[in-house]
Design a protein around this motif. Structure first.
Motif, PDB file in Angstrom:
ATOM      1  N   ALA B 491       0.841  -1.198   0.000  1.00  0.00           N
ATOM      2  CA  ALA B 491       0.000   0.000   0.000  1.00  0.00           C
ATOM      3  C   ALA B 491       0.876   1.247   0.000  1.00  0.00           C
ATOM      4  CB  ALA B 491      -0.892   0.002   1.237  1.00  0.00           C
ATOM      5  N   ASP B 492       0.278   2.354  -0.350  1.00  0.00           N
ATOM      6  CA  ASP B 492       0.934   3.643  -0.287  1.00  0.00           C
ATOM      7  C   ASP B 492       1.168   4.002   1.183  1.00  0.00           C
ATOM      8  OD1 ASP B 492       1.720   6.278  -1.151  1.00  0.00           O
ATOM      9  OD2 ASP B 492      -0.191   6.921  -0.271  1.00  0.00           O
ATOM     10  N   GLU B 493       2.334   4.549   1.494  1.00  0.00           N
ATOM     11  CA  GLU B 493       2.656   4.796   2.895  1.00  0.00           C
ATOM     12  C   GLU B 493       1.652   5.748   3.540  1.00  0.00           C
ATOM     13  OE1 GLU B 493       6.581   6.330   3.637  1.00  0.00           O
ATOM     14  OE2 GLU B 493       6.033   6.805   5.703  1.00  0.00           O
ATOM     15  N   GLU B 494       1.344   6.815   2.826  1.00  0.00           N
ATOM     16  CA  GLU B 494       0.436   7.822   3.381  1.00  0.00           C
ATOM     17  C   GLU B 494      -0.931   7.194   3.685  1.00  0.00           C
ATOM     18  OE1 GLU B 494      -0.665  10.794   5.204  1.00  0.00           O
ATOM     19  OE2 GLU B 494       1.402  10.670   4.507  1.00  0.00           O
ATOM     20  N   GLU B 495      -1.396   6.396   2.739  1.00  0.00           N
ATOM     21  CA  GLU B 495      -2.692   5.733   2.902  1.00  0.00           C
ATOM     22  C   GLU B 495      -2.670   4.816   4.126  1.00  0.00           C
ATOM     23  OE1 GLU B 495      -4.820   2.757   0.011  1.00  0.00           O
ATOM     24  OE2 GLU B 495      -4.240   4.596  -1.044  1.00  0.00           O
ATOM     25  N   MET B 496      -1.541   4.113   4.252  1.00  0.00           N
ATOM     26  CA  MET B 496      -1.396   3.168   5.351  1.00  0.00           C
ATOM     27  C   MET B 496      -1.413   3.901   6.686  1.00  0.00           C
ATOM     28  SD  MET B 496       0.837   1.565   7.553  1.00  0.00           S
ATOM     29  CE  MET B 496       2.285   2.491   7.089  1.00  0.00           C
TER      30      MET B 496
END
Lengths: 216, 612
Positions: B491-496
């Motif tokens: 997943a995208d870090e920010e999303e995570m």
């Protein structure tokens, strides 16, 4: 942030008159809806929040569909949104019966009338309520972080660096200007520790009874 | 022990049971067959005569044992003889129902009126039972629904609007059943009323005119009036404040001192809890309970059905307030109570005989609560009562496994929620009084209340859908770089990181604390067994584990020891063995297993130890 539910059940800002309406049977009297609606607008002006009083308005609307006032409902919902992550918003929606909008055949299809409602909601979220909504973000950040990058927090709060600095100062958080990392003061939610839950045995009497019961 | 004594009609019943006469059981009211023989006379007279003859015919059809039962029952009510009323109510009525009226109505009140000297109060009570029977065993038609409402109104009118408190006494179980049934009939009516399509023209016109029948306002009015009249809230507060036996009558007044009003007031609070839940007002439902203390000592525990109902609705409301820990606590408490009660009651024949319906209801509610328990535990995973958890695993293990996996578990949440939720109703009827609106209503029917509440609940579930996956990774580490975790999750870090915040919020909830003031009160606590915090980009994880549990182990072993001891004590003394036999067996043992000297006798064993 309401840490204890008692402030949610009866906020200190609630007047005795409202308390009587919220806790008594007068809450069912349709002629009191005006008092509660005025109180809602008072909450908005003075940044107070009284979920139970607002639910009482929705209750009156539930039983008396004629009283239904979409503006009031929208304001209640926005107020409830700002108390996230508490489920107030859904508690309010629960009371909006299956058909909140009047299906009067004189009026056109409900969708066009719903759209401006949604837009208003959006606009209101942008304008006068943005600080309340930021409150929601801050609650989430405060619980999950001990330190957070300024850039990340800026996107969460939709604030540019200068505004962000001011906002952080207002919160009493500190920023390390060289690294751009913001430290969040410790609070119960961002201090974690491993624990071992020990069994708590208190019911001596009932245990004894069980033994006697099964032994007999 | 009132149960031990046999009333006159009871011995009659037993005799009758020996020799079952089926013709009596199919007692019809003889309403057919008279028209042809009657000459053409004035229609009103004809009707009156017909009605009278029908009533006489119906009266003649009533089995003698039923007549005697009614006379006896009436006498018991007249004398306010609680033990006799209890026997008639809990045992007699049910047994006669089984025998004569399992598929048909009891005789109408007008028919049995001569047996009770036309006592209007008794006839109201009789109708209360009559309609309850219709609702539980038969299919009520619109007349039954309207008339049962009228009868309830008459009953509450009598109780609330007579000159002063009425001199009636009824068993607590019956008082609970009156309130319970009143709400059940209201709910049943609302559900029936919401189905517009299947209505006949006559029903449509009756519904158009009778919009006040079973209206939400009228039902709430009864419950609030009973609460106010009995001053039950003041009573509970006075008891909590430790007011003396002299002070309390002053506080609660002439109504509140009488057990009938006190219990009706109490049960009405529980009734409000239920009605508000059915209408979707979960906050108000718990607010009306603010003075009631939830513990095993409360007066409501004396009537088991009330006890179970209370916990079911309180638990359910907690779920809708997203207070899963509180819901779990409520369910654990009541489900353990039911388990213990079952152990106790299996030995009591009276429970099995007379209370089959009650047992059925309790079992069904218990099963629903196991389902709700599974839901809550999936949303707020912590280790809880082993007893209950094991039963949940047996019954709902499959669904529980699915629900613990986030998004893909949504159908399982949906299934269990719809099975276990209350039968929601909408506050207002379809627009029966406006043909045009009714037409649009049929074409474009509103979403059913249960579906609306399901959708809201699922929105809460979806909000924390990423949690189980995150959880399974976090469990493996004590600290972990956010980037690395994002890679694991693809997943995208920010999303995570945002999902992590969702997880944090999902593991926080308001929960009742020990000295809480009412069921709504509580404090923010961490509910999960896994907690974390993010330090810029580093995730630190802390896990709570449950220490070893001793109590259950001790109980099981104490029980075991007790059984061994009892067996030993009850078995006959062994016959003293002959010395030669002992010797030979000892030697043979030693021969058979020379490598294990310890088994072949004490002396050898000691020697062995010493040698080693």
């Amino acid at each position: 942030m309401v840490a204890t539910a008692s402030a949610w059940v009866s906020p200190p800002t609630r007047t005795p008159e409202i308390e009587k309406l919220v806790s008594g049977v007068d809450r069912y009297n349709p002629s009191n809806v005006g008092i509660l609606e005025d109180y809602l607008y008072h909450q908005i002006r003075s940044e107070e929040y009284d979920c139970l009083a607002n639910l009482a308005i929705l209750k009156l609307y539930q039983f008396n569909p004629d009283l239904y006032n979409p503006d009031v409902v929208i304001n209640i919902l926005i107020k409830a949104l700002t108390s996230s992550p508490f489920p107030d918003f859904n508690l309010c929606i629960s009371l909006l019966d299956e058909r909140p909008l009047n299906t009067n055949t004189d009026e056109p299809d409900p969708l066009p009338s719903l759209l401006p409602v949604l837009t208003t909601l959006y606009n209101l979220l942008q304008q006068c309520f943005e600080d309340s909504v930021r409150e929601v973000v801050i609650r989430a950040v405060k619980a999950a972080f001990t330190r957070i990058g300024a850039e990340r927090l800026g996107t969460y709060l939709d604030l540019s660096s200068a505004e962000l600095d001011a906002h952080i100062e207002k919160l009493g958080w500190t920023i390390d200007s060289s690294t751009g990392v913001i430290s969040i003061p410790p609070n119960p939610d961002n201090q974690i520790e491993s624990t071992v839950v020990q069994e708590n045995i208190q019911r001596h009497v009932s245990f004894t009874l069980w033994i006697e019961d099964s032994a007999s | 022990m009132s149960q031990q004594r046999k009333a006159l009609w009871e011995s009659d019943l037993e005799e009758d049971l020996q020799d079952v006469d089926l013709n009596l059981a199919i007692g019809n009211y003889g309403q057919n067959g008279y028209d042809d023989v009657q000459p053409r006379i004035d229609e009103a007279t004809l009707l009156a005569v017909q009605q009278q003859m029908a009533q006489q015919a119906a009266f003649a059809q009533i089995p003698d044992v039923v007549k005697r039962f009614i006379v006896h029952f009436h006498q018991a009510v007249l004398e306010n003889n609680l033990s006799e009323i209890t026997v008639a109510y809990e045992s007699g009525w049910n047994r006669l129902t089984e025998k004569f009226y399992s598929k048909t109505e009891w005789p109408e009140a007008e028919v049995i009126a001569p047996l009770v000297n036309d006592d209007q109060i008794f006839l109201i009570l009789y109708r209360e039972l009559y309609y309850r029977h219709v609702y539980s065993r038969l299919i009520p038609d619109i007349d039954d629904r309207f008339h049962s409402y009228e009868n309830s109104c008459e009953l509450f009118n009598y109780l609330l609007n007579s000159d002063g408190p009425v001199p009636l006494e009824l068993p607590e179980q019956w008082l609970w059943d009156i309130i319970d049934e009143f709400i059940y009939q209201f709910q049943s009516f609302c559900v029936w009323r919401s189905k517009v399509k299947s209505k006949t023209d006559e029903e449509l016109s009756m519904l158009a005119e009778g919009s006040q029948v079973w209206s939400s306002y009228s039902v709430l009015n009864v419950l609030y009036s009973l609460i106010q009249k009995s001053k039950i809230n003041e009573h509970i507060i006075a008891l909590r404040e430790g007011k003396s036996a002299e002070e309390i009558p002053e506080i609660v007044g002439e109504y509140g001192t009488r057990p009938l009003y006190r219990m009706l007031g109490y049960f009405s609070i529980i009734g409000l809890l239920r009605v508000h839940s059915l209408l979707g007002d979960f906050t108000l439902a718990l607010k009306v309970m603010e003075n009631v203390e939830l513990n095993q000592k409360s007066p409501f525990t004396r009537v088991t059905a009330c006890h179970v109902t209370t916990y079911y609705y309180v638990g359910f409301c907690y779920i809708m307030l997203r207070r899963y820990t509180d819901a779990l606590r409520a369910f654990v408490s009541i489900l353990n109570f039911i388990l213990r009660m079952r152990q106790y009651h299996t030995r009591s024949y009276q429970y099995d005989q007379a209370r089959i319906p009650l047992k059925h209801i309790i079992n069904k509610t218990a099963d629903r609560m196991y389902a709700l328990f599974a839901i809550c535990n999936a949303l707020s995973p912590t280790r809880l009562d082993d007893n209950i958890s094991n039963i949940v695993k047996e019954r709902y293990g499959e669904q529980f496994a699915k629900m613990s996996r986030g998004e893909e578990g949504i159908p399982a949440f949906e299934e269990l929620f719809l099975y276990a939720c209350p039968k929601f109703i909408s506050a207002n009827p379809p627009p029966y009084d406006d043909a045009e609106l009714l037409g649009t209503h049929i074409e474009d029917p509103p979403v059913e209340p249960a579906q609306r509440h399901l959708a809201l609940f699922l929105s809460e579930v979806r909000a924390q859908a990423p949690v189980p996956t995150l959880r399974s990774f976090l469990k493996l580490y004590t600290s972990l770089d956010a980037k690395k975790l994002a890679n694991f999750l693809d997943a995208d870090e920010e999303e995570m990181v945002q999902q992590m915040m969702v997880m944090k919020q999902a593991s926080r909830s308001v929960s009742r604390v020990d000295n809480a003031n009412g069921v709504l009160d509580g404090q923010m606590i961490s509910t999960g067994d896994l907690d974390f915090v993010i330090d810029e980009n580093m995730v630190h994880i802390a896990e709570s584990t449950v220490g070893r549990r001793y109590a259950g182990w001790f109980i099981r072993n104490t029980e075991h020891a007790q059984r061994v001891f009892d067996t030993l004590r009850n078995s006959p003394l062994p016959i003293a063995p002959k010395p030669s036999a002992q010797k030979s067996s000892a030697t043979s043992g030693a021969e058979a297993a020379p490598s294990a000297p310890r088994t072949s006798g004490q002396k050898v064993a000691w020697g062995g130890v010493k040698a080693a």
